[in-house]
Design a protein around this motif. Structure first.
Motif, mmCIF file in Angstrom:
data_model
loop_
_atom_site.group_PDB
_atom_site.id
_atom_site.type_symbol
_atom_site.label_atom_id
_atom_site.label_comp_id
_atom_site.label_asym_id
_atom_site.label_seq_id
_atom_site.Cartn_x
_atom_site.Cartn_y
_atom_site.Cartn_z
ATOM 1 N N THR A 188 0.831 -1.200 0.000
ATOM 2 C CA THR A 188 0.000 0.000 0.000
ATOM 3 C C THR A 188 0.862 1.245 0.000
ATOM 4 O O THR A 188 1.936 1.279 0.631
ATOM 5 C CB THR A 188 -0.937 0.037 1.227
ATOM 6 O OG1 THR A 188 -0.144 0.019 2.418
ATOM 7 C CG2 THR A 188 -1.887 -1.145 1.229
ATOM 8 N N ARG A 189 0.402 2.247 -0.706
ATOM 9 C CA ARG A 189 0.963 3.589 -0.676
ATOM 10 C C ARG A 189 -0.201 4.576 -0.693
ATOM 11 O O ARG A 189 -1.307 4.234 -1.117
ATOM 12 C CB ARG A 189 1.886 3.846 -1.880
ATOM 13 C CG ARG A 189 3.163 3.027 -1.893
ATOM 14 C CD ARG A 189 4.100 3.436 -0.759
ATOM 15 N NE ARG A 189 5.381 2.730 -0.844
ATOM 16 C CZ ARG A 189 5.639 1.583 -0.258
ATOM 17 N NH1 ARG A 189 4.687 0.976 0.451
ATOM 18 N NH2 ARG A 189 6.822 1.013 -0.366
ATOM 19 N N THR A 190 0.047 5.778 -0.254
ATOM 20 C CA THR A 190 -1.009 6.783 -0.266
ATOM 21 C C THR A 190 -1.210 7.286 -1.696
ATOM 22 O O THR A 190 -0.345 7.139 -2.569
ATOM 23 C CB THR A 190 -0.667 7.955 0.650
ATOM 24 O OG1 THR A 190 0.492 8.637 0.138
ATOM 25 C CG2 THR A 190 -0.380 7.469 2.067
ATOM 26 N N GLN A 193 1.520 9.636 -2.710
ATOM 27 C CA GLN A 193 2.781 8.971 -3.062
ATOM 28 C C GLN A 193 2.705 8.333 -4.441
ATOM 29 O O GLN A 193 3.687 8.352 -5.193
ATOM 30 C CB GLN A 193 3.109 7.923 -2.004
ATOM 31 C CG GLN A 193 3.462 8.506 -0.646
ATOM 32 C CD GLN A 193 3.552 7.445 0.439
ATOM 33 O OE1 GLN A 193 2.969 6.361 0.313
ATOM 34 N NE2 GLN A 193 4.255 7.752 1.516
ATOM 35 N N CYS A 194 1.548 7.790 -4.789
ATOM 36 C CA CYS A 194 1.402 7.163 -6.113
ATOM 37 C C CYS A 194 1.552 8.193 -7.219
ATOM 38 O O CYS A 194 2.234 7.943 -8.230
ATOM 39 C CB CYS A 194 0.044 6.475 -6.208
ATOM 40 S SG CYS A 194 -0.137 5.017 -5.141
ATOM 41 N N ARG A 197 5.101 9.249 -7.753
ATOM 42 C CA ARG A 197 5.918 8.257 -8.455
ATOM 43 C C ARG A 197 5.529 8.127 -9.925
ATOM 44 O O ARG A 197 6.398 8.109 -10.806
ATOM 45 C CB ARG A 197 5.794 6.906 -7.743
ATOM 46 C CG ARG A 197 6.429 5.739 -8.483
ATOM 47 C CD ARG A 197 7.940 5.823 -8.515
ATOM 48 N NE ARG A 197 8.543 4.767 -9.309
ATOM 49 C CZ ARG A 197 8.881 3.573 -8.836
ATOM 50 N NH1 ARG A 197 8.675 3.293 -7.555
ATOM 51 N NH2 ARG A 197 9.421 2.669 -9.611
ATOM 52 N N PRO A 219 -5.017 5.229 1.562
ATOM 53 C CA PRO A 219 -4.168 4.132 1.076
ATOM 54 C C PRO A 219 -4.680 3.546 -0.236
ATOM 55 O O PRO A 219 -5.892 3.426 -0.453
ATOM 56 C CB PRO A 219 -4.225 3.108 2.211
ATOM 57 C CG PRO A 219 -5.511 3.395 2.912
ATOM 58 C CD PRO A 219 -5.745 4.870 2.798
#
Length: 579
Positions: A188-190, A193-194, A197, A219
């Motif tokens: 999981t990433r927030t 953050q996605c 990236r 998330p």
């Protein structure tokens, strides 16, 4: 793209079914030995925040022996196999029939080894933390995973990035040979953050959440799928890679790797499956019993210190057990107490003896007592210390070899990344000698554990030399001529892991040896000529016989120099002959 995602989700479901029997076992182990290394449902989201698994289970631990033992075991393995203060491997040609490398090749291998360690232990690479977590996770769960990727924008000083991956995020599979070649990592990433990236490659739902300050920390479940390329190993990118959002079934990106980026470490693998058990699995029953007995010891101690009381039914007041508190009505007319503590069979001391015995068994199971040998008896002799160290190496040998198997795969992955950056091409900083161009590089481990295994060779050489010295003293000096001193030095340098740079280049040594031999011949020729001149002078025919003496019978330096030059083919200084 939906068809690709559906196939990937079907494969993920199969891997989840295959892994499910292990999950409850891992969580139980994490509860007792490493509550911070596993996560409950991979960091269970509660109101947008993450709640570590360890925070829920740590209060239920009544004995910390297992927590300290797993730390000591991981530290001991690191100190024996891959200590940060030493060079724990060297490099060589992976071709077993390549023959002994020459001096230039050895020096290039040394230069590459030193660069590898500088790159690896660069603080920004993350190797130290990732490797420590991987070793500890391997000892706790039997299996651990490290991810190696090319570090973009960091240059040649730190071209590789290392990250430990929590075991519950990985869904592994092996090939026919039992080598792990597939991983579906679910993590999981927030939303923020996605988007940081992947930017616009994220789904509309994730991008909108990232733009909303109230939902940017929401998330998002992601999947990184890596597997062998369906067209085989002939392609440059042997492994295909997919990143996608699991819930939205949205493909973020597709790519490939020249080598498998997930390095899997195993403790003691006795089958072809991707997971295995570690030492904690065998000691888990002991760990549980120690915790249960410790809990009962606390209860017994409390009962002993603050026991329950018994009193008459018609007591006027309940007793007040606070210090100095009055208790009227609890004395009989004869002065006897009408209240008594209830003490039955509480024996905290007996419980402590049983617990200590079980703790000692647990320390043996997790190798803790093995590390305490040298500490508990610091007055032991050097011979005793060597024997103890050898025993330590023998006991940890199998687990050390399995750790080195994972490290070897890690080093292969490092070189694949370096090769893709062109650091081995002709003209580059680490260009290989022409004799090694196009040849694969292998690894030879030289950590303390490996030195323990080969320490017997050094001891054997020393004892043979001592025996030969005694034989020489007894009238057999020719036995010393059988020793190849250069070979003995090479063996000692290899065992002790000293850098090759401590030796002078072989061509320089050969030149100096030739000069020394020429000088010896010169001195010998001078002795012969001097002796011959004296004999000729005594016979009054020295100058005529040698052609190198003056009228008075003394040596003529000019003539002597010419003779020696013809004899040796070198340059002879006339002034030196005069001296």
């Amino acid at each position: 793209m939906s068809g690709v995602i559906d196939k990937l989700l079907d494969r993920l479901a199969q891997l989840e079914d295959a892994r499910r029997p292990w999950e409850s076992h891992w969580r139980e182990i994490a509860r007792y030995v490493a509550p911070h290394m596993a996560y409950h449902e991979m960091l269970e989201a509660v109101g947008g925040a993450s709640r570590p698994y360890g925070a829920q289970q740590a209060p239920n631990i009544y004995d910390h022996t297992s927590l300290m033992a797993i730390d000591r075991l991981a530290a001991g393995e690191i100190s024996l196999v891959m200590p940060a203060s030493a060079t724990w491997h060297t490099l060589k040609s992976s071709d077993p029939f390549a023959g002994e490398p020459d001096d230039a090749e050895k020096r290039w291998f040394d230069d590459l080894t030193r660069y590898s360690f500088r790159m690896r232990y660069n603080p920004v690479s993350g190797f130290t933390l990732a490797s420590k977590a991987a070793v500890k996770g391997r000892a706790a769960f039997g299996t651990s995973v490290m991810y190696l990727e090319e570090a973009m924008g960091r240059g040649i000083s730190s071209p590789v990035s290392y990250r430990n991956v929590p075991l519950l995020e990985n869904h592994l599979a092996t090939n026919f040979e039992g080598v792990v070649d597939t991983n579906f990592r679910v993590f999981t990433r927030t939303a923020r953050q996605c988007v940081e990236r992947w930017g616009d490659k994220c789904s509309d739902k994730v991008r909108k959440a990232a733009e909303d300050p109230k939902r940017q920390e929401k998330p998002v479940t992601l999947v990184h799928a890596v597997m062998p390329h369906p067209e085989g190993n002939e392609r440059p990118m042997r492994f295909v890679s997919y990143y996608f959002e699991k819930d939205e079934k949205h493909l973020i990106g597709q790519g490939g790797y020249r080598s498998f980026p997930y390095i899997v470490f195993h403790w003691n693998r006795e089958h072809q499956g991707p997971y295995c058990e570690g030492p904690v699995s065998l000691a888990l029953a002991e760990i549980k019993s120690v915790n249960m007995l410790s809990k009962q010891e606390y209860i017994a101690t409390q009962q002993w210190v603050n026991p329950p009381t018994a009193q008459r039914d018609d007591a006027a007041n309940p007793p007040n057990l606070n210090p100095g508190a009055p208790n009227p009505g609890l004395l009989s007319e004869t002065g006897e107490l009408l209240i008594r503590p209830i003490i039955t069979q509480q024996r905290p001391d007996f419980a402590r003896a049983v617990i200590e015995a079980k703790q000692n068994q647990l320390r043996d199971s997790l190798y803790v007592n093995l590390w305490q040998i040298l500490i508990q008896n610091p007055q032991m002799t050097a011979t005793e210390a060597s024997i103890r160290a050898q025993e330590k190496g023998d006991l940890l040998g199998p687990s050390g070899l399995s750790l080195q198997e994972g490290l070897a795969r890690m080093i292969d992955r490092e070189f694949a990344i370096l090769e893709s950056k062109g650091v081995f091409r002709p003209g580059a900083a680490l260009a290989a000698p022409e004799s090694l161009q196009g040849r694969d590089v292998g690894v030879a481990f030289t950590g303390p554990l490996d030195k323990m295994r080969r320490a017997g060779e050094i001891v054997g050489m020393q004892r043979v030399l001592e025996l030969a010295g005694l034989m020489a003293q007894m009238g057999k000096p020719e036995v010393l001529e059988r020793f190849d001193m250069d070979e003995m030095l090479d063996i000692a340098q290899d065992i002790h892991g000293a850098p090759r740079s401590i030796f002078r280049p072989a061509d320089e040594v050969a030149k100096d040896s030739a000069k020394a031999e020429q000088l010896q011949q010169l001195l010998g020729s001078m002795d012969i000529i001097r002796a011959g001149g004296e004999a000729a002078k005594a016979a009054a025919e020295g100058g005529r016989a040698l052609g190198a003496t003056g009228p008075d019978g003394a040596l003529d330096p000019q003539a002597l120099a010419a003779m020696l030059q013809d004899a040796t083919g070198g340059q002879v200084d006339e002034t030196e002959l005069q001296q």
